[in-house]
Motif scaffolding. Sequence first.
Motif, mmCIF file in Angstrom:
data_model
loop_
_atom_site.group_PDB
_atom_site.id
_atom_site.type_symbol
_atom_site.label_atom_id
_atom_site.label_comp_id
_atom_site.label_asym_id
_atom_site.label_seq_id
_atom_site.Cartn_x
_atom_site.Cartn_y
_atom_site.Cartn_z
ATOM 1 N N ARG A 157 0.807 -1.143 -0.018
ATOM 2 C CA ARG A 157 0.028 0.033 0.000
ATOM 3 C C ARG A 157 0.875 1.234 0.004
ATOM 4 N NH1 ARG A 157 -4.188 2.751 3.626
ATOM 5 N NH2 ARG A 157 -5.970 2.972 2.270
ATOM 6 N N ARG A 186 -6.260 1.943 -6.061
ATOM 7 C CA ARG A 186 -5.206 0.793 -5.796
ATOM 8 C C ARG A 186 -5.180 1.025 -4.571
ATOM 9 N NH1 ARG A 186 -3.440 -4.188 -6.321
ATOM 10 N NH2 ARG A 186 -1.179 -4.224 -6.019
ATOM 11 N N ALA A 192 -7.879 -0.108 -2.465
ATOM 12 C CA ALA A 192 -8.085 -1.769 -2.339
ATOM 13 C C ALA A 192 -7.014 -2.594 -1.521
ATOM 14 C CB ALA A 192 -8.016 -1.932 -4.006
ATOM 15 N N LEU A 193 -6.036 -1.657 -1.588
ATOM 16 C CA LEU A 193 -4.905 -2.602 -0.429
ATOM 17 C C LEU A 193 -5.242 -2.135 0.882
ATOM 18 C CD1 LEU A 193 -1.894 -1.816 -2.760
ATOM 19 C CD2 LEU A 193 -3.038 -4.170 -2.254
ATOM 20 N N ARG A 203 -7.386 -11.362 -0.786
ATOM 21 C CA ARG A 203 -6.462 -10.468 -1.977
ATOM 22 C C ARG A 203 -5.258 -11.153 -2.032
ATOM 23 N NH1 ARG A 203 -7.367 -6.787 1.915
ATOM 24 N NH2 ARG A 203 -8.903 -5.431 0.402
ATOM 25 N N ASP A 215 -5.148 -14.636 -3.939
ATOM 26 C CA ASP A 215 -6.481 -14.487 -3.983
ATOM 27 C C ASP A 215 -7.466 -15.348 -4.290
ATOM 28 O OD1 ASP A 215 -9.110 -13.374 -5.116
ATOM 29 O OD2 ASP A 215 -8.122 -11.381 -5.080
ATOM 30 N N GLY A 259 -12.142 -6.223 -1.883
ATOM 31 C CA GLY A 259 -11.158 -5.506 -2.835
ATOM 32 C C GLY A 259 -11.732 -4.838 -4.006
#
Length: 682
Positions: free
Chosen positions: A38, A65, A68-69, A99, A112, A257
């Motif tokens: 991240r 992004r 999502a992390l 994820r 994932d 995610g």
Amino acid sequence: MPANRLAPDIQEDADPGDVLAAERQHLAVSRAALRTMREHARSLSANAAGDWVSQQILQALLDERVEALADHPDAPLFFGRLDRSAGDDLPGTIYVGRRHIHDDRSRPLVIDWRAPVSRAFYQASPAQPMDITRRRRFGYHGGTLTAFEDERLDSADGDAPAASRILTEEIERPRTGPMRDIVATIQPDQDDIVRADLGLTVCVQGAPGTGKTAVGLHRAAYLLFTHREKLARSGVMIVGPNRAFLSYISSVLPALGEIKVEQTTIAGLVGEHAAPEDPAVAALKGDPRMARVLARALWLHVTKPTEGVLYTRGASRFRVADHEVREIVASLRGTTRYGPGRAALAQRLAHAVLVRMEQRGESPDDRVQDAVARSKPVKQVLDAVWPKVTPEQVLFRLLSDAEFLERAAKSDLEPAERELLTWAKPPRSHKSAKWTAADAALLDELADLIERTPSIGHVVVDEAQDLSPMQLRALGRRCRTGSATVLGDLAQGTTPWSTRSWQAVLTHLGRDSGEVTELTLGFRVPREVLDFAARLLPEVAPELAVPRSLRPGAGSLSVRRAAADALPAAVETAVREALAREGSIGVIVPDAAVAALSAALGAAGLEHGVLGPDSTGDHRLLVVPATLAKGLEYDHVIVMEPADIVAAEPRGLARLYVVLTRAVTTLTVVHAHELPAALADR
């Protein structure tokens, strides 16, 4: 440890405490790696893009992004582990989680759950081990790894438990707040639906507690992972029955995610119109025959030309004869949508004028043609022959003009049906009309006949059994070039137009080739509760298989009778008993009784919320109108006066079936009036 094994090196006979410590260490390493991923994403700059627009697009992608992390402390990063026997390039040990996570050398720490190699976690069995020697499940309390459970798949006499304790505890874990993902508990039949191909439309008939809603959401997440680039362009949309339901499911995809998925209701899609209407009229407006009536109504606005075009340019006059105009109109009528057809008519008339110019030796170019197409003589013909109209104008004329409705309906509607549709007291104009929810689908149909509706890559629609054929057509247009996941339960149909056939639903969606599958094995609703509710099935949906539950739920059902004047006190007692337990509480009551019960609970000092169509329902104790209960779940459900719920609407028994199947742990039924006959012998 083999070179391809990125996992704690634990001996087969290791002490369980040592195993747990090693797995906790892997969790800590994975969390640290996710933070690094991240931070790296946050450090990237959009300035490398050439122009300002590209920079903005790239920055938005980077922000997505980073989001999502995000690490959610209460959500485990991995919930399973697979030890593999295959001698390929894949790691010998794989951790399956929400994820992908890798270390600073790009080696996978967590895979994932949607990756092909992870499928074995859900599908492998001693009969078909899929190259898996051991499957390990992890138990968590909050974000802390507290337990593990091994299942040997490489021998018939392995040490697998008869039933997974961790799996059962995860399914039965009390739920407060929004719906959770089920990624750790997906069963093989659910996994088959989740991983169905993008091009396939899947219709899931799911009994209460079978996880059909969660399966639909996980299929959306799977498709976004597998077809990221394609669906990033075309989009994914979730359509639910109301905003309370959308609030309930809102955290599922972000936890997996996936943060860029539109979620809406059918009203949000076709128009937020809600004027009151006779159910019989609404049902007729939802009938698929209305599609043909609307198409005729629109094209009746195109009339036969009586005059040609006379275009003047300087001292020159160019004429297109009336018979030629009629031929042009006839060639376009019905072969294109109304709006493009009108635009094409202007261009065809302009072209005919240019032909006259060329015959006189002139050399007009495209600019001249565009000028002619916009000229007053051409616009006069357009407005007379192919007038510009809006959906509201067409529908207003159809519902307010009995003669026009008769011409548009032809033999599709009986005289009595046309009379039912015609407004007794029409509004003064389409601008002052108060449209209904059924009108919204008709307006959407007309809008598509005028201008093509853009298509989405994939649509997930829940509670589809309650949608009218015209509403289903509206959804079908949104995935005309894509696919759909259709979720519902025929037994829970409560609208006047509720469908009795999933094949009919697929037909109205324009997806005749879609597959229908049925989920009958429940994991959420206790067996004692589900069996009680299923007594209503012979009356509400006799063609369906009786659902079964994996959870016995002994003592989960209580039916109590009280005197009419003591009913609020009996509900209060049930609420206090539920408050002494862990988990969410839904008090489901007839809509007309919501205000009175809320006041009674308030007077008793019981803090609570009241669920509304647009409310989030984030209180532990909620008073829930029966008409909003569909799709929701609570650990403890208290149902007040089933007879009044049944009497409130034509399909009241189906509504009661919905209400009785919202419980995950306990159901308490409190009543003063007699129960429906099917339930009376309890």
